[in-house]
Design a protein around this motif. Structure first.
Motif, PDB file in Angstrom:
ATOM      1  N   PRO A 162       0.810  -1.226   0.000  1.00  0.00           N
ATOM      2  CA  PRO A 162       0.000   0.000   0.000  1.00  0.00           C
ATOM      3  C   PRO A 162       0.841   1.273   0.000  1.00  0.00           C
ATOM      4  CG  PRO A 162      -0.921  -1.595   1.530  1.00  0.00           C
ATOM      5  CD  PRO A 162       0.394  -2.143   1.083  1.00  0.00           C
ATOM      6  N   PHE A 163       1.967   1.261   0.735  1.00  0.00           N
ATOM      7  CA  PHE A 163       2.833   2.453   0.745  1.00  0.00           C
ATOM      8  C   PHE A 163       3.382   2.720  -0.650  1.00  0.00           C
ATOM      9  CE2 PHE A 163       7.068   4.298   0.831  1.00  0.00           C
ATOM     10  CZ  PHE A 163       6.849   5.462   1.549  1.00  0.00           C
ATOM     11  N   VAL A 164       3.864   1.668  -1.319  1.00  0.00           N
ATOM     12  CA  VAL A 164       4.417   1.824  -2.669  1.00  0.00           C
ATOM     13  C   VAL A 164       3.341   2.311  -3.630  1.00  0.00           C
ATOM     14  CG1 VAL A 164       5.466   0.599  -4.610  1.00  0.00           C
ATOM     15  CG2 VAL A 164       6.222   0.114  -2.280  1.00  0.00           C
ATOM     16  N   GLN A 165       2.099   1.823  -3.461  1.00  0.00           N
ATOM     17  CA  GLN A 165       0.999   2.260  -4.323  1.00  0.00           C
ATOM     18  C   GLN A 165       0.693   3.740  -4.112  1.00  0.00           C
ATOM     19  OE1 GLN A 165      -1.985  -0.585  -3.122  1.00  0.00           O
ATOM     20  NE2 GLN A 165      -1.512  -1.984  -4.804  1.00  0.00           N
ATOM     21  N   ILE A 166       0.695   4.190  -2.856  1.00  0.00           N
ATOM     22  CA  ILE A 166       0.452   5.608  -2.568  1.00  0.00           C
ATOM     23  C   ILE A 166       1.564   6.467  -3.170  1.00  0.00           C
ATOM     24  CG2 ILE A 166       0.390   7.332  -0.717  1.00  0.00           C
ATOM     25  CD1 ILE A 166      -1.009   5.220   1.029  1.00  0.00           C
ATOM     26  N   LEU A 167       2.818   6.033  -2.992  1.00  0.00           N
ATOM     27  CA  LEU A 167       3.956   6.766  -3.553  1.00  0.00           C
ATOM     28  C   LEU A 167       3.843   6.847  -5.071  1.00  0.00           C
ATOM     29  CD1 LEU A 167       6.706   8.123  -3.386  1.00  0.00           C
ATOM     30  CD2 LEU A 167       7.756   5.856  -3.216  1.00  0.00           C
ATOM     31  N   GLY A 168       3.479   5.732  -5.707  1.00  0.00           N
ATOM     32  CA  GLY A 168       3.338   5.711  -7.162  1.00  0.00           C
ATOM     33  C   GLY A 168       2.222   6.609  -7.654  1.00  0.00           C
ATOM     34  N   ALA A 169       1.086   6.600  -6.926  1.00  0.00           N
ATOM     35  CA  ALA A 169      -0.050   7.428  -7.333  1.00  0.00           C
ATOM     36  C   ALA A 169       0.281   8.913  -7.214  1.00  0.00           C
ATOM     37  CB  ALA A 169      -1.267   7.089  -6.470  1.00  0.00           C
ATOM     38  N   LEU A 170       0.960   9.290  -6.129  1.00  0.00           N
ATOM     39  CA  LEU A 170       1.336  10.691  -5.955  1.00  0.00           C
ATOM     40  C   LEU A 170       2.347  11.125  -7.007  1.00  0.00           C
ATOM     41  CD1 LEU A 170       1.670  10.850  -2.055  1.00  0.00           C
ATOM     42  CD2 LEU A 170      -0.143  11.841  -3.459  1.00  0.00           C
ATOM     43  N   LEU A 171       3.285  10.231  -7.341  1.00  0.00           N
ATOM     44  CA  LEU A 171       4.264  10.549  -8.375  1.00  0.00           C
ATOM     45  C   LEU A 171       3.592  10.717  -9.726  1.00  0.00           C
ATOM     46  CD1 LEU A 171       7.114  10.892  -9.460  1.00  0.00           C
ATOM     47  CD2 LEU A 171       7.348   8.398  -9.497  1.00  0.00           C
ATOM     48  N   GLN A 172       2.641   9.834 -10.040  1.00  0.00           N
ATOM     49  CA  GLN A 172       1.929   9.927 -11.317  1.00  0.00           C
ATOM     50  C   GLN A 172       1.138  11.220 -11.413  1.00  0.00           C
ATOM     51  OE1 GLN A 172      -0.910   6.781 -11.977  1.00  0.00           O
ATOM     52  NE2 GLN A 172      -1.033   7.151 -14.163  1.00  0.00           N
ATOM     53  N   ARG A 173       0.483  11.603 -10.324  1.00  0.00           N
ATOM     54  CA  ARG A 173      -0.309  12.846 -10.336  1.00  0.00           C
ATOM     55  C   ARG A 173       0.593  14.064 -10.481  1.00  0.00           C
ATOM     56  NH1 ARG A 173      -3.921  14.452  -5.210  1.00  0.00           N
ATOM     57  NH2 ARG A 173      -1.866  15.033  -4.416  1.00  0.00           N
ATOM     58  N   ALA A 174       1.705  14.086  -9.740  1.00  0.00           N
ATOM     59  CA  ALA A 174       2.617  15.221  -9.817  1.00  0.00           C
ATOM     60  C   ALA A 174       3.235  15.336 -11.204  1.00  0.00           C
ATOM     61  CB  ALA A 174       3.718  15.077  -8.761  1.00  0.00           C
ATOM     62  N   THR A 175       3.584  14.205 -11.792  1.00  0.00           N
ATOM     63  CA  THR A 175       4.153  14.210 -13.142  1.00  0.00           C
ATOM     64  C   THR A 175       3.134  14.705 -14.155  1.00  0.00           C
ATOM     65  OG1 THR A 175       5.579  12.343 -12.560  1.00  0.00           O
ATOM     66  CG2 THR A 175       5.288  12.808 -14.897  1.00  0.00           C
ATOM     67  N   GLY A 176       1.881  14.286 -13.973  1.00  0.00           N
ATOM     68  CA  GLY A 176       0.822  14.691 -14.903  1.00  0.00           C
ATOM     69  C   GLY A 176       0.493  16.165 -14.838  1.00  0.00           C
ATOM     70  N   ASN A 177       0.821  16.824 -13.712  1.00  0.00           N
ATOM     71  CA  ASN A 177       0.520  18.250 -13.568  1.00  0.00           C
ATOM     72  C   ASN A 177       1.604  19.149 -14.144  1.00  0.00           C
ATOM     73  OD1 ASN A 177      -1.960  17.841 -12.368  1.00  0.00           O
ATOM     74  ND2 ASN A 177      -1.126  17.828 -10.290  1.00  0.00           N
ATOM     75  N   GLY A 178       2.637  18.539 -14.747  1.00  0.00           N
ATOM     76  CA  GLY A 178       3.649  19.294 -15.471  1.00  0.00           C
ATOM     77  C   GLY A 178       4.455  20.234 -14.591  1.00  0.00           C
ATOM     78  N   ALA A 179       4.712  21.433 -15.127  1.00  0.00           N
ATOM     79  CA  ALA A 179       5.598  22.388 -14.462  1.00  0.00           C
ATOM     80  C   ALA A 179       5.083  22.808 -13.094  1.00  0.00           C
ATOM     81  CB  ALA A 179       5.784  23.623 -15.354  1.00  0.00           C
ATOM     82  N   ALA A 180       3.766  22.782 -12.901  1.00  0.00           N
ATOM     83  CA  ALA A 180       3.179  23.230 -11.630  1.00  0.00           C
ATOM     84  C   ALA A 180       3.683  22.404 -10.447  1.00  0.00           C
ATOM     85  CB  ALA A 180       1.656  23.165 -11.702  1.00  0.00           C
ATOM     86  N   GLU A 181       4.001  21.134 -10.665  1.00  0.00           N
ATOM     87  CA  GLU A 181       4.472  20.271  -9.583  1.00  0.00           C
ATOM     88  C   GLU A 181       5.776  19.581  -9.952  1.00  0.00           C
ATOM     89  OE1 GLU A 181       1.771  17.919  -7.224  1.00  0.00           O
ATOM     90  OE2 GLU A 181       0.060  18.714  -8.323  1.00  0.00           O
ATOM     91  N   GLN A 182       6.587  20.250 -10.755  1.00  0.00           N
ATOM     92  CA  GLN A 182       7.834  19.640 -11.216  1.00  0.00           C
ATOM     93  C   GLN A 182       8.765  19.306 -10.052  1.00  0.00           C
ATOM     94  OE1 GLN A 182       9.931  21.916 -14.128  1.00  0.00           O
ATOM     95  NE2 GLN A 182      11.522  20.395 -14.422  1.00  0.00           N
ATOM     96  N   ASP A 183       8.915  20.230  -9.085  1.00  0.00           N
ATOM     97  CA  ASP A 183       9.794  19.981  -7.945  1.00  0.00           C
ATOM     98  C   ASP A 183       9.306  18.789  -7.128  1.00  0.00           C
ATOM     99  OD1 ASP A 183      11.318  22.103  -8.722  1.00  0.00           O
ATOM    100  OD2 ASP A 183      10.462  23.520  -7.278  1.00  0.00           O
ATOM    101  N   THR A 184       7.992  18.728  -6.916  1.00  0.00           N
ATOM    102  CA  THR A 184       7.421  17.601  -6.170  1.00  0.00           C
ATOM    103  C   THR A 184       7.663  16.291  -6.899  1.00  0.00           C
ATOM    104  OG1 THR A 184       5.701  19.031  -5.249  1.00  0.00           O
ATOM    105  CG2 THR A 184       5.304  16.660  -5.183  1.00  0.00           C
ATOM    106  N   ALA A 185       7.469  16.302  -8.216  1.00  0.00           N
ATOM    107  CA  ALA A 185       7.663  15.083  -9.013  1.00  0.00           C
ATOM    108  C   ALA A 185       9.113  14.605  -8.929  1.00  0.00           C
ATOM    109  CB  ALA A 185       7.272  15.344 -10.466  1.00  0.00           C
ATOM    110  N   VAL A 186      10.063  15.536  -8.955  1.00  0.00           N
ATOM    111  CA  VAL A 186      11.487  15.178  -8.871  1.00  0.00           C
ATOM    112  C   VAL A 186      11.798  14.540  -7.522  1.00  0.00           C
ATOM    113  CG1 VAL A 186      13.822  16.120  -8.770  1.00  0.00           C
ATOM    114  CG2 VAL A 186      12.251  16.892 -10.544  1.00  0.00           C
ATOM    115  N   ARG A 187      11.263  15.136  -6.455  1.00  0.00           N
ATOM    116  CA  ARG A 187      11.513  14.593  -5.108  1.00  0.00           C
ATOM    117  C   ARG A 187      10.883  13.220  -4.926  1.00  0.00           C
ATOM    118  NH1 ARG A 187       9.012  18.413  -1.129  1.00  0.00           N
ATOM    119  NH2 ARG A 187      10.066  17.107   0.424  1.00  0.00           N
TER     120      ARG A 187
END
Length: 454
Positions: free
Chosen positions: A173-198
């Motif tokens: 479940p932790f890995v799934q949450i991490l993956g979902a947050l990464l996918q959402r941040a990546t999909g939001n482009g420049a607005a969440e670029q720093d978050t996606a990198v982290r």
């Protein structure tokens, strides 16, 4: 759908500026799934002050209806200090709207017994509980999110040791949450670029230093190896050759990978053949094949159960979209839930309506399909949209012509995306599509080089 009270003016709690708001007081999850999601995400009845920028959720009486779960819930914030008669009149009016909108043959006893919730959080917990999400699950998710925050705050040099220290908490479940947050941040482009990198950096560290991460990496590696073996068989891939592959190395991960990749071949006849091989075997080999058979049976049962649940969920989603008052808004809200299976079921319904000659149903379903495709296209990243358009070319000549006409859109990043997508297609067993994309990548590379000299 969401029922709206008349427009009203509320003083901003921060600066006291009067702000016009439009309150939603009746949320019907069956008619408008988007309203349910807004409620659960805390996005319902938001006050946004144009002067100071303050955003807050307004307290207002609510009636929540979910016909699929037979839920009718009411809530009145205590801070409103409503008189009992006024509260009963308002809630009675809203619940009567629910009953009047429900077809007579679908009205059930729960509509006569609305459940009163003492707080908004109790209302949300009751909705989640009906969805199978218990308070224990919510507590577990909060713990996972806190773990995620702790890992993100850690210094890079200390992160590997911290991951190992909290290894027992890092689970699927932790890995799934991490993956979902990464996918959402990546999909939001420049607005969440720093978050996606982290998040991407953390995901890589978890994969390297946690038990579940190393296990997942091994599973991915095995899946790719089995996919390559199946691809090498080409047209020779049959139940018999699949049986030989399983019996030659009945490793558990390889066996599960077989079900993941070619479930359609793991049928009754396959198991008959496997049982025959078990009867012929002796000693350790027999034990290994018997264990492999049990792994296959379990994997098939889970795969079929998951497929059935996904099919039911997809059908329910389509029904909700068909009933939504604003189809485009409902589709846009539901885009993350719309999958290839959703579209396949929709196409099946269209074909069934065509065979039955149901013209109204054909028109309605076809319109919904057009809306979904339009919204999917609008939400697709430009690079992927370009690749999709390119893959529609039937011949290399047609692809080359498209590339010439749209050479201004070609970039090194786009070409890299084509390489990554081709590798992904190959890993998932789509050899023909991968080969086609690789060929078109070569054409695109050539066109990009030529474009620089024009």
């Amino acid at each position: 759908m969401a029922s709206n009270a008349p427009n009203t003016t509320v003083a901003c709690p921060q600066c006291r500026q009067p702000v016009a708001v439009h309150l939603e007081q009746l949320v019907d999850a069956g008619a408008d799934p988007g309203a349910k999601q807004r409620l659960l995400k805390g996005q319902l009845n938001l006050l946004s002050c144009p002067l100071c920028g303050q955003t807050s959720m307004l307290g207002t009486p609510l009636v929540y209806h979910d016909p699929a779960k037979e839920l009718l819930l009411t809530f009145v914030p205590m801070e409103l200090n409503m008189r009992l008669q006024d509260k009963e009149n308002l809630l009675g009016s809203l619940t009567r709207q629910v009953v009047s909108r429900t077809p007579a043959d679908q009205r059930k006893g729960y509509l006569l017994r609305p459940q009163e919730m003492l707080s908004l959080q109790n209302l949300i917990n009751r909705i989640l509980e009906a969805d199978g999400i218990t308070p224990e699950i919510l507590d577990s998710q909060r713990a996972k999110l806190q773990l995620l925050q702790d890992l993100l705050k850690a210094d890079a040099s200390a992160l590997p040791a911290l991951i190992q220290q909290r290894d027992a908490e890092i689970d699927v479940p932790f890995v799934q949450i991490l993956g979902a947050l990464l996918q959402r941040a990546t999909g939001n482009g420049a607005a969440e670029q720093d978050t996606a990198v982290r998040l991407a950096a953390l995901s890589e560290q978890v994969a390297q230093h946690s038990t579940i991460g190393r296990s997942a990496s091994r599973q991915t590696q095995v899946l790719e190896e089995v996919a390559e073996e199946l691809q090498a068989l080409g047209t020779n891939l049959t139940r018999d050759t699949l049986l030989q592959l399983v019996c030659s190395n009945p490793d558990e991960l390889r066996t599960r990978a077989v079900v993941t990749l070619v479930r359609q071949l793991v049928d009754y006849e396959f198991f008959v053949g496997l049982t025959t091989q078990i009867d012929k075997a002796t000693g350790e080999q027999r034990k290994q094949l018997e264990a492999a058979r049990q792994v296959l049976l379990d994997a098939v049962a889970r795969s079929d159960a998951a497929a059935k649940a996904q099919g039911t969920a997809a059908a329910q989603l389509l029904q909700a979209l068909l009933q939504a008052p604003d189809e485009t808004a409902a589709v846009r809200e539901a885009l993350p839930e719309i999958s290839d299976l959703t579209l396949a079921i929709l196409n099946q319904n269209i074909e069934a309506a065509q065979k039955a000659g149901q013209q109204d149903a054909i028109a309605r379903l076809t319109q919904l399909r057009a809306t979904i495709m339009a919204e999917l296209d609008a939400s697709t990243p430009p690079a992927l949209r370009f690749i999709n358009d390119l893959m529609q070319s039937d011949t290399p000549e047609a692809a080359a012509e498209m590339l010439r006409n749209r050479s201004a859109e070609l970039t090194e990043e786009l070409l890299q995306s084509m390489v990554e997508l081709a590798q992904d297609l190959e890993a998932r067993g789509h050899a023909d599509m991968s080969a086609k994309l690789k060929e078109y990548h070569g054409l695109a590379q050539r066109e990009l080089s030529l474009a620089k000299w024009r």
